[in-house]
Enzyme design. Sequence first.
Site, short mmCIF file in Angstrom:
data_model
loop_
_atom_site.label_atom_id
_atom_site.label_comp_id
_atom_site.label_asym_id
_atom_site.label_seq_id
_atom_site.Cartn_x
_atom_site.Cartn_y
_atom_site.Cartn_z
N SER A 68 9.48 -33.98 -13.06
CA SER A 68 8.28 -33.13 -13.12
C SER A 68 8.01 -32.53 -14.50
CB SER A 68 8.43 -31.98 -12.14
OG SER A 68 7.44 -32.08 -11.16
N LYS A 71 4.99 -33.55 -16.22
CA LYS A 71 3.65 -33.01 -15.92
C LYS A 71 3.09 -32.29 -17.14
CE LYS A 71 4.17 -32.92 -10.91
NZ LYS A 71 5.42 -33.28 -10.31
N TYR A 192 1.69 -42.06 -12.71
CA TYR A 192 2.40 -40.81 -12.41
C TYR A 192 3.91 -41.05 -12.29
CZ TYR A 192 4.33 -37.08 -9.60
OH TYR A 192 5.17 -36.09 -9.13
N TYR A 244 7.86 -24.49 -9.65
CA TYR A 244 7.50 -24.74 -8.24
C TYR A 244 7.06 -23.44 -7.57
CZ TYR A 244 10.03 -29.04 -9.32
OH TYR A 244 10.45 -30.20 -9.89
N VAL A 262 13.08 -32.29 -10.57
CA VAL A 262 14.08 -32.44 -9.50
C VAL A 262 15.34 -33.19 -9.93
CG1 VAL A 262 12.50 -32.23 -7.53
CG2 VAL A 262 12.91 -34.49 -8.55
N1 GLU Z 1 8.85 -37.93 -9.15
C1 GLU Z 1 9.04 -36.76 -8.36
C2 GLU Z 1 8.05 -36.75 -7.22
O1 GLU Z 1 6.91 -36.98 -7.42
C3 GLU Z 1 8.87 -35.56 -9.25
C4 GLU Z 1 9.21 -34.34 -8.51
C5 GLU Z 1 9.62 -33.20 -9.38
O2 GLU Z 1 10.42 -33.33 -10.31
O3 GLU Z 1 9.11 -32.13 -9.05
O4 GLU Z 1 8.39 -36.50 -6.10
#
Ligand code: GLU
Length: 310
Positions: A68, A71, A192, A244, A262
């Site tokens: 994530s 992002k 993504y 989060y 994650v």
């Molecule tokens: N590739 C993970 C997903 O989309 C990223 C999640 C994350 O690190 O929050 O579920």
Amino acid sequence: MLEKRDYVDKIIKKAIKQTEKYKDIGELASYIPELANVNPDSFAFCLVTVDGEVFSYGESEKIFSIQSISKILSLIMALHDNDPISVFDKVGSEPTSYEFNSLVPITDKATNPFINAGAMTTASMVKGANVDEKFERILAYYKKLSSFEDAYLIKDIYESEMETTDRNRAIAYYLKSKDIFSDNPNDVLDLYIRNCSIATNVCALAKTGAVLANKGYKPKTKEKLLSKKEVQIIVSQMATCGMYENSGRYLMEVGIPSKSGVSGGILGVVPGVCGLGVYCPRIDKSGNSVRGIELFKILAKDLGFTIFIN
Ligand code: GLU
């Protein structure tokens, strides 16, 4: 200078020691099978000052997938390729109490760029003739920001996630159904997941954080990589939405704008001071590295890193 370096080094070493008691707390992310294929006891930390001084500890060269934290990258590229107002016409800027892969925070748009739906929206705004070209542009920019010239796509992570990504596929189709983007949802999803599968290490994270901490300029070379406006947007979104559904509590207790993933990484930005990168793959229920948070909490206090008390 040396005296200061010794002082900082001593505080960091003490903080790392203090967090040893958290090393068995939390679980590895296993919903992406390949993510569970790591040593749960790995630990690495890196701090890079705005002058480019590097402090690194533990397995600082260990590669893990950025997840994530990518992002941030799709938001940066969306901001480069579009004017900020049009980006935030399509994605919100408010925190959410829902988990990162929930469909609930998608109303007329995704709540913020740091949940999955928001990151797919920003990914859809990156320019390029096809997924390969868009991904190459994102990866090339990450190499610059992080000074990690060898960054690459971790194929095993990418394939493992592509096989198990039903929820994200649903999000991509839902966004398309709401006209948030018009691209093929499978292409947006592919981009993504590629972004999430970028290889990183803690020093690459800390160096990226140092660019954000240094008003968008790369420490040492002084190359301008981000505008002040972009820095303001990214760091403020990290502060309010980066951890989060625990973002508010984290901001209150730690006070360092951060983005976690994650796989167990966290990138922190202390404006005007330094960037931070930590890796410890045991995560809590929200998806944040347990020991990573505890380390940032101690450093915030002992090195005065919280942005609210200066
Ligand atoms: N590739 C993970 C997903 O989309 C990223 C999640 C994350 O690190 O929050 O579920």
